[in-house]
Enzyme design. Structure first.
Site, short mmCIF file in Angstrom:
data_model
loop_
_atom_site.label_atom_id
_atom_site.label_comp_id
_atom_site.label_asym_id
_atom_site.label_seq_id
_atom_site.Cartn_x
_atom_site.Cartn_y
_atom_site.Cartn_z
N THR A 1 50.07 89.98 7.45
CA THR A 1 50.40 89.28 6.22
C THR A 1 50.97 90.17 5.13
O THR A 1 50.68 91.38 5.10
CB THR A 1 49.10 88.61 5.68
OG1 THR A 1 49.32 88.10 4.37
CG2 THR A 1 47.95 89.60 5.57
N TYR A 20 40.55 89.38 2.14
CA TYR A 20 41.39 88.89 3.24
C TYR A 20 42.44 89.95 3.61
O TYR A 20 42.59 90.30 4.79
CB TYR A 20 42.08 87.58 2.81
CG TYR A 20 43.20 87.15 3.72
CD1 TYR A 20 42.94 86.59 4.96
CD2 TYR A 20 44.54 87.31 3.33
CE1 TYR A 20 43.98 86.20 5.81
CE2 TYR A 20 45.57 86.93 4.16
CZ TYR A 20 45.30 86.37 5.39
OH TYR A 20 46.33 86.00 6.22
N GLY A 36 46.21 76.55 15.96
CA GLY A 36 46.61 76.80 14.57
C GLY A 36 48.06 76.44 14.32
O GLY A 36 48.79 76.03 15.23
N TYR A 90 41.08 84.31 10.22
CA TYR A 90 40.30 83.72 9.13
C TYR A 90 41.23 83.76 7.93
O TYR A 90 41.54 84.83 7.41
CB TYR A 90 39.04 84.57 8.89
CG TYR A 90 38.15 84.05 7.77
CD1 TYR A 90 36.91 83.47 8.06
CD2 TYR A 90 38.54 84.15 6.44
CE1 TYR A 90 36.09 83.01 7.05
CE2 TYR A 90 37.72 83.69 5.42
CZ TYR A 90 36.50 83.12 5.73
OH TYR A 90 35.68 82.66 4.72
N1 LIG Z 1 49.32 80.57 6.85
C1 LIG Z 1 49.99 81.48 6.15
O1 LIG Z 1 50.65 81.18 5.14
C2 LIG Z 1 49.97 82.92 6.59
C3 LIG Z 1 50.49 83.88 5.71
C4 LIG Z 1 50.50 85.21 6.12
C5 LIG Z 1 50.01 85.55 7.37
N2 LIG Z 1 49.49 84.59 8.19
C6 LIG Z 1 48.98 85.01 9.49
O2 LIG Z 1 49.69 84.30 10.51
C7 LIG Z 1 48.82 84.05 11.62
C8 LIG Z 1 48.81 82.56 11.95
O3 LIG Z 1 48.31 81.84 10.81
P1 LIG Z 1 48.18 80.25 10.80
O4 LIG Z 1 48.60 79.77 9.47
O5 LIG Z 1 48.82 79.67 12.02
O6 LIG Z 1 46.61 80.10 10.91
P2 LIG Z 1 45.73 78.77 11.10
O7 LIG Z 1 46.59 77.57 11.09
O8 LIG Z 1 44.61 78.89 10.13
O9 LIG Z 1 45.19 78.98 12.57
C9 LIG Z 1 44.28 79.97 12.88
C10 LIG Z 1 43.54 79.55 14.11
O10 LIG Z 1 42.59 80.57 14.43
C11 LIG Z 1 41.43 79.93 14.89
N3 LIG Z 1 40.24 80.77 14.79
C12 LIG Z 1 39.55 81.10 13.69
N4 LIG Z 1 38.48 81.83 14.02
C13 LIG Z 1 38.50 81.98 15.37
C14 LIG Z 1 37.65 82.60 16.31
N5 LIG Z 1 36.53 83.23 15.93
N6 LIG Z 1 38.00 82.55 17.62
C15 LIG Z 1 39.10 81.89 18.03
N7 LIG Z 1 39.93 81.27 17.19
C16 LIG Z 1 39.64 81.30 15.87
C17 LIG Z 1 41.31 78.70 14.00
O11 LIG Z 1 40.46 77.77 14.58
P3 LIG Z 1 39.63 76.74 13.62
O12 LIG Z 1 40.66 75.88 12.98
O13 LIG Z 1 38.73 76.06 14.57
O14 LIG Z 1 38.92 77.62 12.62
C18 LIG Z 1 42.78 78.24 13.94
O15 LIG Z 1 43.09 77.35 14.99
C19 LIG Z 1 47.45 84.62 11.21
O16 LIG Z 1 47.34 85.94 11.69
C20 LIG Z 1 47.52 84.66 9.70
O17 LIG Z 1 46.67 85.63 9.12
C21 LIG Z 1 49.46 83.28 7.83
#
Ligand SMILES: NC(=O)c1ccc[n+]([C@@H]2O[C@H](COP(=O)([O-])OP(=O)(O)OC[C@H]3O[C@@H](n4cnc5c(N)ncnc54)[C@H](OP(=O)(O)O)[C@@H]3O)[C@@H](O)[C@H]2O)c1
Length: 288
Positions: A106, A130, A13, A66
Protein backbone atom coordinates in the site's frame (compact mmCIF):
# COMPACT_ATOMS: atom_id res chain seq x y z
CA UNK A 1 3.89 -22.59 -21.61
CA UNK A 2 3.08 -25.63 -19.42
CA UNK A 3 0.08 -25.20 -17.10
CA UNK A 4 1.13 -23.36 -14.01
CA UNK A 5 -0.52 -24.07 -10.68
CA UNK A 6 -1.59 -20.84 -8.96
CA UNK A 7 -2.79 -20.49 -5.39
CA UNK A 8 -4.79 -17.32 -4.67
CA UNK A 9 -5.37 -16.40 -1.02
CA UNK A 10 -7.91 -13.78 0.05
CA UNK A 11 -9.87 -14.94 -3.01
CA UNK A 12 -13.20 -13.44 -1.83
CA UNK A 13 -11.79 -9.92 -1.54
CA UNK A 14 -12.10 -7.00 -3.91
CA UNK A 15 -8.83 -7.75 -5.67
CA UNK A 16 -8.78 -11.50 -5.00
CA UNK A 17 -11.92 -12.17 -7.04
CA UNK A 18 -10.58 -10.32 -10.07
CA UNK A 19 -7.17 -11.99 -9.77
CA UNK A 20 -8.94 -15.39 -9.87
CA UNK A 21 -10.80 -14.31 -13.04
CA UNK A 22 -7.62 -12.99 -14.64
CA UNK A 23 -5.66 -16.19 -14.07
CA UNK A 24 -8.56 -18.65 -14.19
CA UNK A 25 -11.10 -17.29 -16.66
CA UNK A 26 -10.79 -19.64 -19.61
CA UNK A 27 -7.00 -19.72 -19.71
CA UNK A 28 -5.46 -23.15 -20.04
CA UNK A 29 -2.12 -21.73 -18.94
CA UNK A 30 -3.13 -21.61 -15.29
CA UNK A 31 -4.76 -23.98 -12.87
CA UNK A 32 -6.15 -21.79 -10.09
CA UNK A 33 -6.80 -22.84 -6.50
CA UNK A 34 -8.86 -20.00 -5.00
CA UNK A 35 -8.83 -19.90 -1.20
CA UNK A 36 -11.09 -17.68 0.88
CA UNK A 37 -10.63 -17.11 4.59
CA UNK A 38 -13.13 -19.94 5.20
CA UNK A 39 -10.90 -22.29 3.19
CA UNK A 40 -7.62 -21.22 4.76
CA UNK A 41 -7.06 -18.90 7.71
CA UNK A 42 -3.66 -17.44 6.94
CA UNK A 43 -2.97 -16.76 10.60
CA UNK A 44 -2.76 -20.54 11.13
CA UNK A 45 0.91 -21.14 10.27
CA UNK A 46 0.69 -24.94 10.13
CA UNK A 47 -2.44 -24.86 7.97
CA UNK A 48 -0.66 -22.55 5.51
CA UNK A 49 2.33 -24.92 5.28
CA UNK A 50 -0.01 -27.89 4.71
CA UNK A 51 -2.11 -26.10 2.07
CA UNK A 52 0.93 -25.00 0.08
CA UNK A 53 2.57 -28.41 0.39
CA UNK A 54 -0.60 -30.18 -0.78
CA UNK A 55 -1.21 -27.78 -3.69
CA UNK A 56 2.44 -27.47 -4.85
CA UNK A 57 1.81 -24.14 -6.60
CA UNK A 58 4.36 -22.51 -8.89
CA UNK A 59 2.82 -19.15 -8.05
CA UNK A 60 1.15 -17.90 -4.86
CA UNK A 61 -0.82 -14.64 -5.09
CA UNK A 62 -1.74 -13.24 -1.70
CA UNK A 63 -4.69 -10.85 -1.86
CA UNK A 64 -5.66 -11.23 1.81
CA UNK A 65 -5.25 -8.35 4.22
CA UNK A 66 -6.52 -6.69 7.35
CA UNK A 67 -7.65 -3.43 5.73
CA UNK A 68 -9.63 -1.69 8.47
CA UNK A 69 -7.20 1.21 8.80
CA UNK A 70 -8.87 2.94 11.76
CA UNK A 71 -9.68 -0.26 13.70
CA UNK A 72 -6.04 -1.33 13.37
CA UNK A 73 -5.02 1.51 15.70
CA UNK A 74 -6.73 -0.36 18.57
CA UNK A 75 -6.04 -3.85 17.30
CA UNK A 76 -2.42 -3.94 16.21
CA UNK A 77 -2.15 -7.63 17.04
CA UNK A 78 -4.88 -8.58 14.56
CA UNK A 79 -3.47 -6.28 11.85
CA UNK A 80 0.04 -7.69 12.32
CA UNK A 81 -1.27 -11.27 12.34
CA UNK A 82 -2.71 -10.94 8.82
CA UNK A 83 -0.58 -8.24 7.23
CA UNK A 84 2.80 -9.36 8.58
CA UNK A 85 2.98 -12.79 10.23
CA UNK A 86 0.65 -14.52 7.76
CA UNK A 87 2.90 -13.20 5.00
CA UNK A 88 5.86 -14.72 6.80
CA UNK A 89 4.03 -18.08 6.86
CA UNK A 90 3.28 -17.81 3.13
CA UNK A 91 6.87 -16.75 2.43
CA UNK A 92 8.26 -19.78 4.25
CA UNK A 93 5.87 -22.11 2.46
CA UNK A 94 6.64 -20.52 -0.93
CA UNK A 95 10.37 -20.91 -0.34
CA UNK A 96 9.93 -24.60 0.60
CA UNK A 97 8.10 -25.47 -2.63
CA UNK A 98 10.08 -23.05 -4.83
CA UNK A 99 7.03 -20.93 -5.70
CA UNK A 100 7.02 -17.31 -6.79
CA UNK A 101 5.16 -15.16 -4.24
CA UNK A 102 3.09 -12.15 -5.30
CA UNK A 103 2.02 -9.95 -2.41
CA UNK A 104 0.20 -6.60 -2.40
CA UNK A 105 1.06 -3.59 -0.29
CA UNK A 106 0.00 0.00 0.00
CA UNK A 107 0.83 3.69 -0.38
CA UNK A 108 0.24 3.92 3.40
CA UNK A 109 3.83 2.76 3.97
CA UNK A 110 4.74 6.41 3.18
CA UNK A 111 4.28 9.41 5.46
CA UNK A 112 2.77 11.56 2.70
CA UNK A 113 5.14 14.49 3.06
CA UNK A 114 6.50 14.21 -0.50
CA UNK A 115 5.70 16.64 -3.29
CA UNK A 116 6.35 14.37 -6.27
CA UNK A 117 5.11 10.80 -6.84
CA UNK A 118 6.82 8.22 -4.64
CA UNK A 119 9.09 5.69 -6.31
CA UNK A 120 10.14 2.26 -5.08
CA UNK A 121 13.46 3.81 -4.01
CA UNK A 122 11.81 6.23 -1.56
CA UNK A 123 12.15 5.47 2.13
CA UNK A 124 8.91 4.25 3.75
CA UNK A 125 7.86 5.88 7.00
CA UNK A 126 4.35 4.70 7.91
CA UNK A 127 2.29 6.94 10.16
CA UNK A 128 -0.25 4.41 11.37
CA UNK A 129 -0.54 0.79 12.55
CA UNK A 130 -2.00 -0.49 9.27
CA UNK A 131 0.89 1.03 7.26
CA UNK A 132 3.46 -0.38 9.69
CA UNK A 133 1.93 -3.86 9.54
CA UNK A 134 1.93 -3.75 5.72
CA UNK A 135 5.56 -2.61 5.66
CA UNK A 136 6.64 -5.54 7.84
CA UNK A 137 4.66 -7.80 5.49
CA UNK A 138 6.66 -6.41 2.54
CA UNK A 139 9.91 -7.33 4.30
CA UNK A 140 8.74 -10.89 4.96
CA UNK A 141 7.52 -11.30 1.36
CA UNK A 142 10.78 -10.03 -0.09
CA UNK A 143 12.63 -12.76 1.83
CA UNK A 144 11.35 -15.26 -0.76
CA UNK A 145 13.98 -15.81 -3.49
CA UNK A 146 11.37 -14.87 -6.15
CA UNK A 147 8.81 -12.38 -4.85
CA UNK A 148 6.91 -9.50 -6.37
CA UNK A 149 5.62 -6.97 -3.86
CA UNK A 150 3.11 -4.77 -5.63
CA UNK A 151 1.99 -1.55 -3.96
CA UNK A 152 -1.53 -0.50 -4.95
CA UNK A 153 -3.65 2.41 -3.78
CA UNK A 154 -7.34 3.31 -3.38
CA UNK A 155 -8.48 0.15 -5.15
CA UNK A 156 -11.80 0.26 -6.98
CA UNK A 157 -13.79 -1.85 -9.43
CA UNK A 158 -13.95 -5.15 -7.55
CA UNK A 159 -16.75 -7.00 -5.90
CA UNK A 160 -17.98 -6.42 -3.24
CA UNK A 161 -17.90 -2.75 -4.31
CA UNK A 162 -16.86 -1.09 -1.07
CA UNK A 163 -14.26 1.34 -2.36
CA UNK A 164 -14.13 5.10 -1.77
CA UNK A 165 -14.59 5.58 -5.53
CA UNK A 166 -17.82 3.53 -5.49
CA UNK A 167 -18.99 5.35 -2.37
CA UNK A 168 -18.61 8.67 -4.22
CA UNK A 169 -20.23 7.30 -7.41
CA UNK A 170 -23.23 6.04 -5.40
CA UNK A 171 -23.65 9.39 -3.65
CA UNK A 172 -23.43 11.38 -6.87
CA UNK A 173 -25.87 9.10 -8.71
CA UNK A 174 -28.20 9.20 -5.69
CA UNK A 175 -27.98 13.05 -5.59
CA UNK A 176 -26.72 12.80 -2.00
CA UNK A 177 -24.16 14.99 -0.30
CA UNK A 178 -20.73 13.43 -0.03
CA UNK A 179 -17.72 14.65 1.95
CA UNK A 180 -14.48 14.45 0.00
CA UNK A 181 -10.94 15.41 0.91
CA UNK A 182 -9.60 18.47 -0.84
CA UNK A 183 -6.09 17.86 0.53
CA UNK A 184 -5.42 14.13 0.04
CA UNK A 185 -3.69 13.37 -3.23
CA UNK A 186 -4.08 9.86 -4.61
CA UNK A 187 -3.34 7.67 -7.63
CA UNK A 188 -6.31 5.24 -7.68
CA UNK A 189 -5.81 1.64 -8.84
CA UNK A 190 -8.50 -0.09 -10.92
CA UNK A 191 -8.55 -3.76 -9.84
CA UNK A 192 -8.89 -5.05 -13.42
CA UNK A 193 -5.79 -3.10 -14.46
CA UNK A 194 -3.92 -4.35 -11.36
CA UNK A 195 -4.88 -7.94 -12.17
CA UNK A 196 -3.79 -7.59 -15.82
CA UNK A 197 -0.55 -5.88 -14.76
CA UNK A 198 0.14 -8.64 -12.22
CA UNK A 199 -0.23 -11.28 -14.89
CA UNK A 200 1.94 -9.36 -17.37
CA UNK A 201 4.59 -8.87 -14.71
CA UNK A 202 4.85 -12.52 -13.71
CA UNK A 203 4.91 -13.51 -17.38
CA UNK A 204 7.64 -10.94 -18.16
CA UNK A 205 11.38 -11.20 -17.81
CA UNK A 206 11.34 -8.44 -15.20
CA UNK A 207 13.48 -9.09 -12.15
CA UNK A 208 11.39 -9.78 -9.07
CA UNK A 209 11.17 -7.14 -6.33
CA UNK A 210 9.08 -4.14 -5.41
CA UNK A 211 6.73 -2.40 -7.89
CA UNK A 212 4.18 0.41 -7.69
CA UNK A 213 1.01 -0.40 -9.62
CA UNK A 214 -1.48 2.44 -9.90
CA UNK A 215 -3.34 4.05 -12.76
CA UNK A 216 -1.29 6.84 -14.27
CA UNK A 217 -1.57 10.35 -12.89
CA UNK A 218 -2.90 11.61 -9.60
CA UNK A 219 -5.42 14.04 -8.14
CA UNK A 220 -7.12 15.10 -4.92
CA UNK A 221 -10.21 13.16 -3.89
CA UNK A 222 -12.10 16.34 -4.79
CA UNK A 223 -10.74 16.16 -8.35
CA UNK A 224 -11.62 12.45 -8.51
CA UNK A 225 -15.20 13.26 -7.41
CA UNK A 226 -15.49 16.09 -9.96
CA UNK A 227 -14.29 13.74 -12.71
CA UNK A 228 -16.86 11.11 -11.68
CA UNK A 229 -19.61 13.77 -11.82
CA UNK A 230 -18.39 14.95 -15.23
CA UNK A 231 -18.39 11.40 -16.60
CA UNK A 232 -21.86 10.51 -15.29
CA UNK A 233 -23.23 13.93 -16.25
CA UNK A 234 -24.60 14.76 -12.81
CA UNK A 235 -24.42 17.85 -10.64
CA UNK A 236 -22.54 16.62 -7.54
CA UNK A 237 -23.25 17.72 -3.98
CA UNK A 238 -19.67 17.71 -2.76
CA UNK A 239 -18.81 18.89 0.73
CA UNK A 240 -15.14 19.78 1.25
CA UNK A 241 -13.30 17.90 3.99
CA UNK A 242 -9.72 18.18 5.14
CA UNK A 243 -7.36 15.87 6.98
CA UNK A 244 -7.08 18.39 9.80
CA UNK A 245 -10.80 18.48 10.53
CA UNK A 246 -11.67 14.85 9.69
CA UNK A 247 -10.49 13.50 13.08
CA UNK A 248 -9.81 9.98 11.84
CA UNK A 249 -8.36 7.53 14.36
CA UNK A 250 -5.49 6.58 12.09
CA UNK A 251 -3.37 9.33 10.57
CA UNK A 252 -3.62 9.41 6.77
CA UNK A 253 -0.73 10.39 4.49
CA UNK A 254 -1.55 13.66 2.68
CA UNK A 255 0.37 13.09 -0.55
CA UNK A 256 0.03 9.52 -1.82
CA UNK A 257 0.75 9.74 -5.53
CA UNK A 258 2.81 6.75 -6.62
CA UNK A 259 5.00 6.61 -9.70
CA UNK A 260 4.54 3.53 -11.86
CA UNK A 261 7.62 4.34 -13.98
CA UNK A 262 9.41 1.15 -12.88
CA UNK A 263 6.46 -1.01 -13.93
CA UNK A 264 6.24 0.87 -17.19
CA UNK A 265 9.97 0.30 -17.83
CA UNK A 266 9.28 -3.42 -17.31
CA UNK A 267 6.85 -3.18 -20.25
CA UNK A 268 3.65 -2.98 -18.19
CA UNK A 269 1.92 0.37 -18.75
CA UNK A 270 -1.25 1.42 -16.96
CA UNK A 271 -3.77 3.85 -18.41
CA UNK A 272 -4.82 7.05 -16.62
CA UNK A 273 -7.16 6.92 -13.64
CA UNK A 274 -9.69 8.93 -15.68
CA UNK A 275 -9.68 6.21 -18.36
CA UNK A 276 -10.03 3.52 -15.68
CA UNK A 277 -13.00 5.39 -14.18
CA UNK A 278 -14.67 5.48 -17.61
CA UNK A 279 -14.31 1.69 -17.97
CA UNK A 280 -15.52 1.13 -14.42
CA UNK A 281 -18.61 3.31 -14.91
CA UNK A 282 -19.37 1.50 -18.19
CA UNK A 283 -19.16 -1.89 -16.48
CA UNK A 284 -21.36 -0.70 -13.60
CA UNK A 285 -23.99 0.45 -16.14
CA UNK A 286 -23.92 -2.92 -17.88
CA UNK A 287 -24.77 -4.80 -14.66
CA UNK A 288 -27.39 -2.31 -13.34
N1 LIG B 1 -8.63 -1.51 -0.74
C1 LIG B 1 -7.73 -0.57 -0.95
O1 LIG B 1 -8.05 0.59 -1.26
C2 LIG B 1 -6.26 -0.89 -0.84
C3 LIG B 1 -5.35 0.17 -0.85
C4 LIG B 1 -4.00 -0.13 -0.77
C5 LIG B 1 -3.58 -1.44 -0.69
N2 LIG B 1 -4.49 -2.45 -0.65
C6 LIG B 1 -4.00 -3.82 -0.56
O2 LIG B 1 -4.48 -4.56 -1.68
C7 LIG B 1 -4.71 -5.92 -1.31
C8 LIG B 1 -6.14 -6.33 -1.67
O3 LIG B 1 -7.05 -5.49 -0.94
P1 LIG B 1 -8.63 -5.63 -1.10
O4 LIG B 1 -9.21 -4.26 -1.11
O5 LIG B 1 -8.97 -6.57 -2.20
O6 LIG B 1 -8.99 -6.30 0.29
P2 LIG B 1 -10.39 -6.87 0.80
O7 LIG B 1 -11.46 -6.63 -0.20
O8 LIG B 1 -10.55 -6.36 2.19
O9 LIG B 1 -10.09 -8.42 0.84
C9 LIG B 1 -9.20 -8.98 1.74
C10 LIG B 1 -9.57 -10.42 1.92
O10 LIG B 1 -8.66 -10.99 2.87
C11 LIG B 1 -9.41 -11.88 3.67
N3 LIG B 1 -8.75 -12.16 4.94
C12 LIG B 1 -8.66 -11.36 6.02
N4 LIG B 1 -8.05 -12.01 7.02
C13 LIG B 1 -7.74 -13.25 6.57
C14 LIG B 1 -7.14 -14.39 7.13
N5 LIG B 1 -6.72 -14.39 8.40
N6 LIG B 1 -6.98 -15.49 6.35
C15 LIG B 1 -7.42 -15.52 5.08
N7 LIG B 1 -8.02 -14.47 4.50
C16 LIG B 1 -8.19 -13.34 5.23
C17 LIG B 1 -10.74 -11.17 3.87
O11 LIG B 1 -11.70 -12.08 4.30
P3 LIG B 1 -12.94 -11.54 5.22
O12 LIG B 1 -13.72 -10.63 4.34
O13 LIG B 1 -13.62 -12.79 5.60
O14 LIG B 1 -12.30 -10.81 6.37
C18 LIG B 1 -10.99 -10.61 2.46
O15 LIG B 1 -11.69 -11.53 1.66
C19 LIG B 1 -4.39 -6.00 0.19
O16 LIG B 1 -3.05 -6.40 0.36
C20 LIG B 1 -4.52 -4.56 0.65
O17 LIG B 1 -3.76 -4.27 1.81
C21 LIG B 1 -5.83 -2.21 -0.73
Amino acid sequence: MPTRRVMVTGAAGQLGGVICEQFGGGHDDYDVTALTRADLDLTDHDAVQRAVHDTQPGLIINCAAYNRVDDAEDDAVAALAVNAFAVRSLARAATRVGAILVHYSTDFVFDGTAGVPYTEADEPNPGNVYGSSKLIGEWFALDVPSAYVIRVESLFGGSPARSSVDWIIDAILGRREVRVFTDRIVSPSYVHDVARATRSLVESDAATGLFHCVNSGHGTWWEVAEEIARQVGAEPRLVPASLETARLRAARPRYCALSNAKLSAAGVALKSWQDALRRHLRSRRSVD
